[in-house]
Design a protein around this motif. Structure first.
Motif, PDB file in Angstrom:
ATOM      1  N   THR A  63      65.009 -70.425 113.901  1.00 44.72           N
ATOM      2  CA  THR A  63      65.378 -71.037 112.627  1.00 44.72           C
ATOM      3  C   THR A  63      66.245 -70.134 111.757  1.00 44.72           C
ATOM      4  O   THR A  63      66.446 -70.430 110.584  1.00 44.72           O
ATOM      5  CB  THR A  63      64.121 -71.426 111.843  1.00 44.72           C
ATOM      6  OG1 THR A  63      63.380 -70.251 111.535  1.00 44.72           O
ATOM      7  CG2 THR A  63      63.260 -72.386 112.629  1.00 44.72           C
ATOM      8  N   SER A  68      63.237 -73.516 108.994  1.00 44.80           N
ATOM      9  CA  SER A  68      63.705 -74.907 108.900  1.00 44.80           C
ATOM     10  C   SER A  68      63.017 -75.754 109.961  1.00 44.80           C
ATOM     11  O   SER A  68      62.604 -75.241 110.987  1.00 44.80           O
ATOM     12  CB  SER A  68      65.201 -74.966 109.103  1.00 44.80           C
ATOM     13  OG  SER A  68      65.834 -74.198 108.119  1.00 44.80           O
ATOM     14  N   PRO A  69      62.895 -77.012 109.835  1.00 45.04           N
ATOM     15  CA  PRO A  69      63.295 -77.867 108.729  1.00 45.04           C
ATOM     16  C   PRO A  69      62.267 -77.853 107.611  1.00 45.04           C
ATOM     17  O   PRO A  69      61.066 -77.947 107.853  1.00 45.04           O
ATOM     18  CB  PRO A  69      63.380 -79.252 109.352  1.00 45.04           C
ATOM     19  CG  PRO A  69      62.422 -79.209 110.506  1.00 45.04           C
ATOM     20  CD  PRO A  69      62.394 -77.776 110.971  1.00 45.04           C
ATOM     21  N   ASN A  70      62.731 -77.711 106.431  1.00 43.23           N
ATOM     22  CA  ASN A  70      61.929 -77.726 105.199  1.00 43.23           C
ATOM     23  C   ASN A  70      60.784 -76.726 105.211  1.00 43.23           C
ATOM     24  O   ASN A  70      59.726 -76.975 104.655  1.00 43.23           O
ATOM     25  CB  ASN A  70      61.384 -79.128 104.921  1.00 43.23           C
ATOM     26  CG  ASN A  70      62.472 -80.149 104.728  1.00 43.23           C
ATOM     27  OD1 ASN A  70      63.542 -79.824 104.202  1.00 43.23           O
ATOM     28  ND2 ASN A  70      62.224 -81.371 105.155  1.00 43.23           N
ATOM     29  N   GLY A  71      60.956 -75.601 105.867  1.00 47.77           N
ATOM     30  CA  GLY A  71      59.939 -74.564 105.885  1.00 47.77           C
ATOM     31  C   GLY A  71      58.732 -74.878 106.747  1.00 47.77           C
ATOM     32  O   GLY A  71      57.702 -74.218 106.638  1.00 47.77           O
ATOM     33  N   LYS A  72      58.825 -75.875 107.612  1.00 50.69           N
ATOM     34  CA  LYS A  72      57.682 -76.271 108.449  1.00 50.69           C
ATOM     35  C   LYS A  72      57.356 -75.242 109.515  1.00 50.69           C
ATOM     36  O   LYS A  72      56.221 -75.163 109.965  1.00 50.69           O
ATOM     37  CB  LYS A  72      57.953 -77.620 109.128  1.00 50.69           C
ATOM     38  CG  LYS A  72      58.177 -78.759 108.180  1.00 50.69           C
ATOM     39  CD  LYS A  72      56.913 -79.129 107.474  1.00 50.69           C
ATOM     40  CE  LYS A  72      57.193 -80.324 106.575  1.00 50.69           C
ATOM     41  NZ  LYS A  72      56.113 -80.629 105.689  1.00 50.69           N
ATOM     42  N   LYS A  74      57.790 -71.924 109.104  1.00 48.67           N
ATOM     43  CA  LYS A  74      57.668 -70.607 108.480  1.00 48.67           C
ATOM     44  C   LYS A  74      56.263 -70.053 108.706  1.00 48.67           C
ATOM     45  O   LYS A  74      55.272 -70.706 108.401  1.00 48.67           O
ATOM     46  CB  LYS A  74      57.964 -70.700 106.989  1.00 48.67           C
ATOM     47  CG  LYS A  74      58.168 -69.361 106.334  1.00 48.67           C
ATOM     48  CD  LYS A  74      58.652 -69.534 104.918  1.00 48.67           C
ATOM     49  CE  LYS A  74      60.156 -69.544 104.990  1.00 48.67           C
ATOM     50  NZ  LYS A  74      60.775 -69.339 103.692  1.00 48.67           N
TER      51      LYS A  74
END
Length: 126
Positions: A63, A68-72, A74
């Motif tokens: 990522t 990403s996507p949307n910090g999912k 992380k």
């Protein structure tokens, strides 16, 4: 590899004895193999747990350190790395949380894999 080495280390005469006594393959697995490899299995579970909690490289490479996507994607270690320069207190708190979670789950795994059969109370003779 550790689990495979543990399974290969089980004495074959135990399997032969179980076969002569009429044990099925599932009985042999649950009554001979699992109890004999339990210490190594506990070690593998605890070290895998700690490695999973400290995972950084795979999600960061996939990522580009964004999660990403949307910090999912992380991970906790990615958050620590992001806060290392700015908010040192938050990064330190996350490190302590990782330690506490690892310790609690590791102790729970060790307690669950402990042999509780030998701890039965003996009756006192009157």
């Amino acid at each position: 590899m550790l689990l495979m080495a543990a399974i290969m280390g089980v004495d074959t005469s135990l399997y032969e004895s179980a076969q002569i006594d009429g044990a099925t393959s599932s009985q042999t697995f649950w009554k001979i193999t699992i109890p004999l490899i339990k210490p190594i299995m506990s070690y593998v579970l605890v070290t895998s747990l700690i490695g999973g909690l400290q995972m950084y490289d795979v999600p960061a490479l996939l990522t580009k350190d964004m999660g990403s996507p949307n910090g999912k994607l992380k991970t906790v270690v990615m958050i620590i790395q992001a806060n290392k320069q700015g908010d040192i207190g938050k990064a330190s708190a996350l490190c302590v949380i990782i330690f506490i979670v690892s310790a609690v789950i590791g102790l729970a795994l060790m307690f669950a894999s402990a042999d509780h059969d030998g701890k039965k109370k003996k009756k006192k003779r009157g």
